[in-house]
Design an enzyme around this catalytic site. Structure first.
Site, PDB file in Angstrom:
ATOM      1  CG  ASP A   1      16.633  -3.088   4.486  1.00  0.00           C
ATOM      2  OD1 ASP A   1      16.177  -2.611   5.543  1.00  0.00           O
ATOM      3  OD2 ASP A   1      16.945  -4.280   4.352  1.00  0.00           O
TER       4      ASP A   1
ATOM      5  CD  GLU B   1      -2.920  -1.043   2.351  1.00  0.00           C
ATOM      6  OE1 GLU B   1      -3.357   0.074   2.700  1.00  0.00           O
ATOM      7  OE2 GLU B   1      -3.209  -2.094   2.941  1.00  0.00           O
TER       8      GLU B   1
END
Length: 330
Positions: A270, A242
């Site tokens: 990351d 999302e």
């Protein structure tokens, strides 16, 4: 390894509990049975190392080099040393006796699910921690961006990140914290002088800090805004497929990526942090920060391993992001 002080602000990533990631592809994961892997891949891992790798792939030759530091097991350090050399990342890791842990990732080709098995890691001695702190202090100057990522190794108190942040703030660094559990909650209970410049919890980590599940997006915005009022400049809440929420005291941006072809979800968070660092290092406006961070994550989803595609492929994602401005909480 040199410990000469840095002369210009750069980017430093800190990984205190790195890992070698062993990813094994299985036709189907059935608990309690014997499996034969169709493929197995080893890669240097750990959240800060992944961030450094993505930033190095993005970096242009005239930009400051990427420095990676933390604690690394001496017995299997060559796996990481080869990665740093290939990526032109400056290696400031302190070697400690033993093997860096190996995280096992089981990829089920039938469902696409990944099952993670993560050992605890090596326990450092106080002298090794002192050496790491001296190494970090030597590489930081006012304006440096420092990313503190991942879990803490056994034996380190939850207050470890808070103590490191205090020193970084005294040096004039801009620190970004991406950690969960007690380490995150302890840092968020710190006085202003120990607060990071930015944080990137995922939705579950922010809910754990807030004390309960969010009923709606408004609850999430209000929780992130509470952290801003405690002294954090930017709160980025990663929300998986999302997208992410970007909250400061003055801005609330909801970013959504397009529907993507996903090769691997490993390291996408990351990559989001790396994109955030890249945008903040160029002093970008809030919308560009959101777009570039999401573009890094989207580009990483199309890649296997701790790599980012070339700069053109990342920028090709830039205009595909939907960025919605939301009103800050009253």
């Amino acid at each position: 390894m040199t410990t000469q002080p840095a002369s210009t602000p750069g980017i430093v990533t800190v990984t205190l509990n790195p890992a070698i990631d062993l990813t094994m592809r299985l036709k189907e994961l059935i608990p309690g049975t014997v499996h034969r892997a169709s493929d197995a891949a080893w890669a240097a891992g750990g959240k800060g190392i992944n961030v450094a790798g993505c930033l190095s792939d993005w970096r242009q030759s005239h930009e400051p080099q990427i420095i990676a530091t933390g604690l690394l097991g001496a017995d299997n350090a060559p796996t990481f040393e080869s990665f740093f050399a290939a990526k032109a990342i400056i290696d400031r890791f302190v070697r400690i006796p033993g093997h860096t842990r190996t995280n096992i990732k089981l990829l089920d080709d039938t469902t696409g699910d990944i099952t993670d098995i993560n050992p605890a890691g090596l326990t450092p001695e106080q002298t090794e921690l002192d050496q790491f702190r001296a190494m970090l202090a030597a590489d930081v100057v006012p304006g440096s961006i420092v990313v503190l990522s991942g879990s803490l190794p056994p034996g380190l108190a939850p207050s470890t990140y808070r103590e490191i942040l205090t020193g970084l703030n005294r040096q004039g660094a801009r620190a970004i914290l991406d950690a969960g559990g007690r380490a995150f909650r302890d840092a968020m209970a710190s006085p202003p002088e120990s607060m990071p410049w930015a944080v990137k919890p995922n939705q579950q980590e922010l809910e754990a800090w807030a004390g309960g599940r969010f009923a709606d997006l408004g609850d999430m915005v209000r929780a992130a805004h509470r952290l801003c009022r405690q002294g954090i400049g930017l709160v980025v809440v990663s929300r998986g497929a999302e997208g992410a929420l970007f909250v400061s005291e003055r801005h609330v941006l909801l970013g959504r990526p397009p529907i993507l072809n996903v090769a691997s979800t490993v390291g996408a968070g990351d990559a989001l942090v790396a994109g955030l660092v890249a945008a903040l290092s160029e002093k970008a406006e809030p919308e560009r920060v959101a777009r570039l961070a999401l573009s890094f994550a989207a580009a990483k989803l199309a890649q296997h391993g701790p790599n980012l595609p070339d700069r053109a492929a990342v920028l090709a994602q830039f205009g595909k992001m939907t960025i919605e401005r939301l009103p800050p909480p009253a």
